[in-house]
Scaffold this motif. Structure first.
Motif, PDB file in Angstrom:
ATOM      1  N   GLY A 231     -53.721  65.554 -27.796  1.00 50.36           N
ATOM      2  CA  GLY A 231     -53.639  64.224 -28.403  1.00 50.36           C
ATOM      3  C   GLY A 231     -52.236  63.850 -28.821  1.00 50.36           C
ATOM      4  N   SER A 232     -51.482  64.805 -29.357  1.00 50.57           N
ATOM      5  CA  SER A 232     -50.104  64.515 -29.767  1.00 50.57           C
ATOM      6  C   SER A 232     -49.219  64.195 -28.574  1.00 50.57           C
ATOM      7  N   LEU A 233     -49.472  64.853 -27.440  1.00 53.48           N
ATOM      8  CA  LEU A 233     -48.678  64.562 -26.238  1.00 53.48           C
ATOM      9  C   LEU A 233     -48.992  63.167 -25.704  1.00 53.48           C
ATOM     10  N   LEU A 234     -50.267  62.786 -25.728  1.00 56.47           N
ATOM     11  CA  LEU A 234     -50.641  61.465 -25.226  1.00 56.47           C
ATOM     12  C   LEU A 234     -50.152  60.354 -26.152  1.00 56.47           C
ATOM     13  N   LEU A 235     -50.020  60.646 -27.446  1.00 55.95           N
ATOM     14  CA  LEU A 235     -49.577  59.639 -28.409  1.00 55.95           C
ATOM     15  C   LEU A 235     -48.071  59.627 -28.616  1.00 55.95           C
ATOM     16  N   ARG A 236     -47.347  60.423 -27.859  1.00 50.48           N
ATOM     17  CA  ARG A 236     -45.894  60.349 -27.949  1.00 50.48           C
ATOM     18  C   ARG A 236     -45.416  59.014 -27.380  1.00 50.48           C
ATOM     19  N   PRO A 237     -44.453  58.362 -28.010  1.00 50.74           N
ATOM     20  CA  PRO A 237     -43.982  57.067 -27.495  1.00 50.74           C
ATOM     21  C   PRO A 237     -43.474  57.139 -26.067  1.00 50.74           C
ATOM     22  N   VAL A 238     -42.810  58.225 -25.698  1.00 49.50           N
ATOM     23  CA  VAL A 238     -42.301  58.344 -24.325  1.00 49.50           C
ATOM     24  C   VAL A 238     -43.451  58.368 -23.329  1.00 49.50           C
ATOM     25  N   THR A 239     -44.496  59.143 -23.644  1.00 50.18           N
ATOM     26  CA  THR A 239     -45.647  59.217 -22.747  1.00 50.18           C
ATOM     27  C   THR A 239     -46.327  57.861 -22.604  1.00 50.18           C
ATOM     28  N   PRO A 321     -43.809  60.775 -35.996  1.00 50.27           N
ATOM     29  CA  PRO A 321     -43.799  59.598 -35.117  1.00 50.27           C
ATOM     30  C   PRO A 321     -44.841  58.573 -35.548  1.00 50.27           C
ATOM     31  N   PHE A 322     -44.609  57.335 -35.163  1.00 50.16           N
ATOM     32  CA  PHE A 322     -45.433  56.227 -35.650  1.00 50.16           C
ATOM     33  C   PHE A 322     -46.907  56.422 -35.299  1.00 50.16           C
ATOM     34  N   PHE A 429     -40.517  53.419 -38.857  1.00 51.02           N
ATOM     35  CA  PHE A 429     -41.609  53.728 -37.926  1.00 51.02           C
ATOM     36  C   PHE A 429     -41.639  55.219 -37.621  1.00 51.02           C
ATOM     37  N   HIS A 430     -40.523  55.756 -37.153  1.00 50.09           N
ATOM     38  CA  HIS A 430     -40.417  57.195 -36.906  1.00 50.09           C
ATOM     39  C   HIS A 430     -39.734  57.818 -38.124  1.00 50.09           C
ATOM     40  N   ARG A 431     -40.543  58.376 -39.019  1.00 49.65           N
ATOM     41  CA  ARG A 431     -40.020  58.897 -40.265  1.00 49.65           C
ATOM     42  C   ARG A 431     -39.497  60.319 -40.081  1.00 49.65           C
ATOM     43  N   THR A 432     -38.321  60.581 -40.636  1.00 45.24           N
ATOM     44  CA  THR A 432     -37.732  61.913 -40.579  1.00 45.24           C
ATOM     45  C   THR A 432     -37.241  62.307 -41.970  1.00 45.24           C
ATOM     46  N   THR A 433     -37.318  63.595 -42.235  1.00 44.08           N
ATOM     47  CA  THR A 433     -36.829  64.173 -43.480  1.00 44.08           C
ATOM     48  C   THR A 433     -36.015  65.410 -43.132  1.00 44.08           C
ATOM     49  N   ALA A 434     -34.745  65.424 -43.519  1.00 38.37           N
ATOM     50  CA  ALA A 434     -33.851  66.550 -43.255  1.00 38.37           C
ATOM     51  C   ALA A 434     -33.593  67.307 -44.549  1.00 38.37           C
TER      52      ALA A 434
END
Length: 508
Positions: A231-239, A321-322, A429-434
């Motif tokens: 599911g995560s692969l299908l919901l990737r924006p690139v895919t 990811p969103f 939309f694409h949240r990141t935390t470093a």
């Protein structure tokens, strides 16, 4: 008189070991099959070619077949002798300070890695190696990049034992001399054993301090079900963009020139290859905590067991990811010296601690690689860092005047400082935390572009080793950014003096 590098402090040289005798075949089986196929095809075509005495019958020259068979047998013998020579001249030695590997029959190669510079150790099992129960030990050394040293192939149990011993010594556990009865009679010191890998177990006898580490059981903290991975692969924006693009291309072709699915085969093959690579590396993913760090295991056809010591982690990134946020899924990646370099093999996959997991999985992984978050309310703090916005829980965000530049992200992007790390969050939309531990801050850069000068803001960039994590504090007030620049420089200097996380298991 100084003790040689290949000898421990007690003066006894560690014995040399040989890899498994089947190792050359595991490494070169594909070349053997290719040579046999080409030679056999040419031989059969020349021996069975020509016309026979009857129409439509091929002529078979039995006499001419004998010579090619003899030549092929000679080639096979030469290949086997080459394999035997390769095995004979490949040996390794584990000392208190170094890992030494000698190889090469005609062109000799001697490689040495300092144990205190070992960043992580992987146990890789390609498909053919799994058939023979063998594994490859891969050492990631600081600043090695794609030239990281490897030891292939040895028994799987031997690989696990060597990994535990080396990581224990790299973590600062002092090696004690093995009991005398644990050493089996063998060749002279410094000479390789005649019985292959693991014949002399003296070097692998548990250190007094490392025995608990080697015997420690793993505790699984996170797993990735197959359904979540797919599911995560299908919901990737690139895919999703690629699938929508292919659908639009197919519709255009059918509307104008007529739809021909043959034209879409290369695109489907490319997309299928990318998806297969992610499935193969994420299948049966398991993260477990142990005494030597976070242990990762994954793989469908080729399996890998990877150990990430907490003292070697330079920076951590949690991304959402969103399209994943509806399901509460996150990804965790790290910068580790010797793993994430531009030339490192499989650096993207090997830098991932959690390909897709829940918030509880993220907290479990962070508890291993960042055991001291430096804040009493760690759960609430990381919830605000990963999913929150605004200035709660100690976060300082961008000023309101940057709304024209970042209309959606200005309330989220910001930073917070704990006793042990600096945490920077960004993205709408694409949240990141470093997350960067203070002692791992290698440099700080204050950057201001033309638009930033117009709005009186600046960006603060933290330098770490190469990897997927690029910590940046976006669009902070200029005075606030300057204050953070000076304060973080002081915090990093003080933390490096107080704390040495390289020897994270060192005994008192």
């Amino acid at each position: 008189m100084s003790v040689p590098a290949s000898e421990p402090a007690n003066g006894h040289a560690e014995p040399w070991q040989r890899v498994h005798p089947v190792s050359p075949l595991v490494r070169g089986w594909l070349a053997v099959v290719a040579i046999a196929f080409v030679y056999g095809q040419n031989t059969l075509s020349s021996s069975f070619g020509g016309e026979g005495p009857y129409p439509g019958e091929e002529f078979v020259d039995g006499g001419s077949l004998l010579v090619p068979v003899l030549i092929g047998s000679g080639i096979l013998v030469l290949i086997l002798l080459g394999f035997l020579g390769s095995w004979w001249f490949t040996k390794y030695q584990i000392t208190d300070r170094h890992v030494n590997v000698n190889s090469g029959m005609i062109f000799r190669q001697q490689r040495q890695a300092r144990i205190d510079r070992v960043q992580s150790i992987d146990i890789a099992q390609p498909l053919v190696a799994r058939i023979f129960g063998l594994a490859e030990l891969r050492f990631d050394v600081a600043d090695s990049g794609s030239a990281a040293m490897s030891l292939s192939y040895i028994k799987l149990s031997e690989a696990h034992q060597l990994r535990n011993t080396i990581l224990a010594r790299a973590a600062g556990l002092k090696a004690a001399e093995a009991p005398q009865q644990s050493r089996t009679p063998g060749p002279e010191q410094g000479e390789p054993s005649e019985h292959g890998a693991g014949a002399d177990r003296g070097v692998h006898a548990p250190d007094s301090a490392a025995a608990q580490l080697q015997a420690a059981s793993e505790y699984v903290v996170a797993t990735v079900p197959v359904g979540r991975l797919v599911g995560s692969l299908l919901l990737r924006p690139v895919t999703m963009f690629v699938v929508l693009g292919l659908a639009g291309l197919a519709y255009s072709m059918s509307a104008f020139d007529g739809f021909n699915p043959v034209y879409l085969i290369p695109a489907f093959l490319g997309l299928g290859g990318v998806l297969w690579n992610h499935i193969n590396t994420g299948y049966n993913f398991k993260a477990a905590t142990s005494a030597d760090g976070l242990r990762l295991s994954y793989g469908l056809l080729d399996t890998r067991h990877q150990t990430v010591p907490p003292g070697r982690v330079q920076a951590i990134k949690v991304s959402a990811p969103f399209f994943w946020r509806r399901f509460g899924w996150y990804k965790v990646a790290v910068n580790v010296a010797g793993v994430g370099g531009a030339g490192a093999e499989d650096s993207a996959e090997r830098s991932v601690l959690l390909p897709v997991g829940t918030y509880e999985d993220v907290l479990a992984v962070l508890s291993v690689v960042l055991p001291d978050p430096g804040t009493p309310a760690a759960r609430e703090f990381f919830a605000a860092a990963i999913n929150g916005s605004g200035d709660g829980h100690g976060f300082i965000v961008s000023p309101r005047r940057v709304r024209p530049l970042s209309p959606l992200a200005h309330r989220r992007q910001g930073y917070a400082v704990t006793d042990t790390a600096l945490v920077a969050r960004s993205g709408a939309f694409h949240r990141t935390t470093a997350i960067v531990p203070h002692e791992r801050t290698q440099g700080i850069r204050l950057y201001q572009g033309p638009l930033a000068r117009r709005f009186g803001v600046a960006e603060l960039q933290l330098a770490t080793i190469a990897g997927p994590v690029a910590p940046v504090v976006h669009q902070m007030d200029l005075d606030e950014a300057r204050a953070l620049f000076l304060a973080q420089s002081d915090r990093a200097a003080v933390a490096r003096k107080k704390k040495d996380t390289n020897h994270w298991l060192e005994e008192a």
